[in-house]
Scaffold this motif. Structure first.
Motif, PDB file in Angstrom:
ATOM      1  N   UNK A 171      31.945  33.162  41.457  1.00  0.00           N
ATOM      2  CA  UNK A 171      32.025  33.561  42.792  1.00  0.00           C
ATOM      3  C   UNK A 171      33.191  34.025  43.101  1.00  0.00           C
ATOM      4  N   UNK A 172      34.572  33.745  42.645  1.00  0.00           N
ATOM      5  CA  UNK A 172      35.618  34.257  42.791  1.00  0.00           C
ATOM      6  C   UNK A 172      35.954  35.495  41.913  1.00  0.00           C
ATOM      7  N   UNK A 173      35.423  35.158  40.809  1.00  0.00           N
ATOM      8  CA  UNK A 173      35.687  36.432  39.736  1.00  0.00           C
ATOM      9  C   UNK A 173      35.123  37.910  39.895  1.00  0.00           C
ATOM     10  N   UNK A 174      33.915  37.805  40.383  1.00  0.00           N
ATOM     11  CA  UNK A 174      33.192  39.138  40.818  1.00  0.00           C
ATOM     12  C   UNK A 174      34.035  39.892  41.676  1.00  0.00           C
ATOM     13  N   UNK A 175      34.419  39.378  42.983  1.00  0.00           N
ATOM     14  CA  UNK A 175      35.083  40.470  43.741  1.00  0.00           C
ATOM     15  C   UNK A 175      36.444  40.539  43.418  1.00  0.00           C
ATOM     16  N   UNK A 176      37.199  39.854  42.483  1.00  0.00           N
ATOM     17  CA  UNK A 176      38.591  40.082  42.313  1.00  0.00           C
ATOM     18  C   UNK A 176      38.368  41.168  41.074  1.00  0.00           C
ATOM     19  N   UNK A 177      37.432  41.013  40.136  1.00  0.00           N
ATOM     20  CA  UNK A 177      37.112  42.127  39.294  1.00  0.00           C
ATOM     21  C   UNK A 177      36.648  43.617  39.594  1.00  0.00           C
ATOM     22  N   UNK A 178      36.029  43.488  40.630  1.00  0.00           N
ATOM     23  CA  UNK A 178      35.697  44.974  41.531  1.00  0.00           C
ATOM     24  C   UNK A 178      37.120  45.267  41.925  1.00  0.00           C
ATOM     25  N   UNK A 179      37.983  44.366  42.728  1.00  0.00           N
ATOM     26  CA  UNK A 179      39.298  44.831  43.146  1.00  0.00           C
ATOM     27  C   UNK A 179      40.258  45.369  42.133  1.00  0.00           C
ATOM     28  N   UNK A 199      47.809  51.278  39.941  1.00  0.00           N
ATOM     29  CA  UNK A 199      48.949  50.288  39.509  1.00  0.00           C
ATOM     30  C   UNK A 199      49.202  49.847  38.245  1.00  0.00           C
ATOM     31  N   UNK A 200      48.245  50.401  37.214  1.00  0.00           N
ATOM     32  CA  UNK A 200      48.441  50.196  35.905  1.00  0.00           C
ATOM     33  C   UNK A 200      47.777  48.698  35.368  1.00  0.00           C
ATOM     34  N   UNK A 201      47.339  48.868  34.231  1.00  0.00           N
ATOM     35  CA  UNK A 201      46.782  47.539  33.587  1.00  0.00           C
ATOM     36  C   UNK A 201      47.699  46.536  33.282  1.00  0.00           C
ATOM     37  N   UNK A 202      48.988  47.055  33.092  1.00  0.00           N
ATOM     38  CA  UNK A 202      49.781  46.003  32.465  1.00  0.00           C
ATOM     39  C   UNK A 202      50.250  45.105  33.732  1.00  0.00           C
ATOM     40  N   UNK A 203      50.296  45.638  34.895  1.00  0.00           N
ATOM     41  CA  UNK A 203      50.606  44.919  36.063  1.00  0.00           C
ATOM     42  C   UNK A 203      49.575  43.701  36.398  1.00  0.00           C
ATOM     43  N   UNK A 204      48.114  44.174  36.228  1.00  0.00           N
ATOM     44  CA  UNK A 204      47.140  43.485  36.491  1.00  0.00           C
ATOM     45  C   UNK A 204      47.167  42.282  35.193  1.00  0.00           C
TER      46      UNK A 204
END
Length: 100
Positions: free
Chosen positions: A42-50, A58-63
């Protein structure tokens, strides 16, 4: 990504073993197992969309760095907070890290 999964995957089985060893009757084992999956998903889905919307900006390395920084915090909370209810913030951070 290999380091992320090596450090992330080992924590949940250890938490499950600790909860089973110190079963205090507050939460049945089946509910505990289901909650570990449901909370993190339930947490992963909205975070992955964000994260998907921010990756190009912002770049993949930052995430990926942010996801890696969540893991030590997750492990620290897991080691400091015994009991079945300690699983909730740990799994929230798991969903956050996995989504990022």
């Amino acid at each position: 990504l290999l380091l992320f999964h090596l450090s992330n995957a080992a924590l949940l089985p250890m938490l499950s073993m600790r909860a089973a060893a110190a079963h205090d009757g507050t939460m049945p084992a089946g509910v505990y197992a289901a909650a570990t999956v449901v909370i993190s998903q339930c947490v992963m889905i909205p975070v992955a969309l964000f994260a998907a919307s921010r990756a190009q900006k912002s770049g993949y390395s930052l995430l990926i760095t942010a996801a890696l920084l969540v893991l030590p915090l997750r492990a620290a909370i897991a080691s400091a907070w015994p009991g079945a209810l300690g699983m909730i913030p740990v799994q929230i951070l798991d969903g956050l890290a996995a989504g990022l």
